[in-house]
Write a protein that holds these residues in place. Structure first.
Motif, PDB file in Angstrom:
ATOM      1  N   GLU A  42      32.584  39.577  36.973  1.00 17.02           N
ATOM      2  CA  GLU A  42      33.147  40.053  35.712  1.00 17.02           C
ATOM      3  C   GLU A  42      32.873  41.551  35.621  1.00 17.02           C
ATOM      4  O   GLU A  42      31.738  41.988  35.818  1.00 17.02           O
ATOM      5  CB  GLU A  42      32.472  39.315  34.556  1.00 17.02           C
ATOM      6  N   ALA A  43      33.925  42.334  35.358  1.00 15.78           N
ATOM      7  CA  ALA A  43      33.744  43.789  35.300  1.00 15.78           C
ATOM      8  C   ALA A  43      34.938  44.433  34.615  1.00 15.78           C
ATOM      9  O   ALA A  43      35.933  43.768  34.304  1.00 15.78           O
ATOM     10  CB  ALA A  43      33.577  44.355  36.710  1.00 15.78           C
ATOM     11  N   GLU A  72      39.906  44.665  32.131  1.00 18.10           N
ATOM     12  CA  GLU A  72      38.688  43.854  32.228  1.00 18.10           C
ATOM     13  C   GLU A  72      39.071  42.550  32.911  1.00 18.10           C
ATOM     14  O   GLU A  72      40.110  41.970  32.592  1.00 18.10           O
ATOM     15  CB  GLU A  72      38.098  43.582  30.844  1.00 18.10           C
TER      16      GLU A  72
END
Length: 165
Positions: A42-43, A72
């Motif tokens: 997740e980033a 995102e």
């Protein structure tokens, strides 16, 4: 790209929706099949996007002169050689998801413009799907969530590579 398409049925609705889009009050979530396994799971990807100075038909990450763009993402599932990701478009630049995922070395499967010309994964098109829109209806004030089910061609490609790691 498949998925949700928002169409206004009157001039008043169109203008109200344009205001919502410009003020980023419409949440846009996509599903994408990308090459490899993004890490972290997740980033956020924040890179300015503008016209590619060498090929005006393409967009590119630009060191100078690009417009702010933020994506995102969350990995939903790691597959053999690829991953199914959920991506929120916080800005709406042309080809944003395709450019951003290519920039982090995880191009969209089937994307011959920003990905490999011939990938190992056979896909009939770019595996990018406008999955969900969330917004408050500009005329009624009702909170809406519109979801487009995964199309058969994308589900078939995912199933073919679904040997989970």
């Amino acid at each position: 790209t498949s998925g949700v398409l928002l169409v206004a049925t009157s001039r008043v609705a169109q203008e109200a929706l344009q205001v919502l889009f410009k003020s980023r009050q419409i949440s846009k979530t996509y599903l994408a099949l990308v090459y490899g396994h993004p890490s972290p799971e997740e980033a956020a990807i924040e890179s300015p996007i503008g016209r590619d100075p060498e090929d005006r038909k393409r967009m590119a990450i630009l060191a100078h002169g690009g417009r702010y763009a933020r994506t995102e993402y969350r990995v939903r599932e790691y597959l053999t050689g690829c991953s199914l990701v959920e991506a929120d478009l916080l800005t709406g630049r042309t080809h944003q998801l395709r450019v951003h995922f290519s920039a982090i070395s995880h191009p969209v499967v089937g994307d011959t413009v920003y990905g490999p010309r011939r990938g190992e994964i056979a896909a009939p098109r770019q595996m990018l799907h406008a999955w969900r829109l969330r917004f408050t209806h500009p005329l009624t004030g009702v909170a809406l969530e519109i979801i487009a089910p995964l199309p058969a061609d994308m589900a078939e490609v995912i199933a073919a590579w679904a040997i989970k790691l």
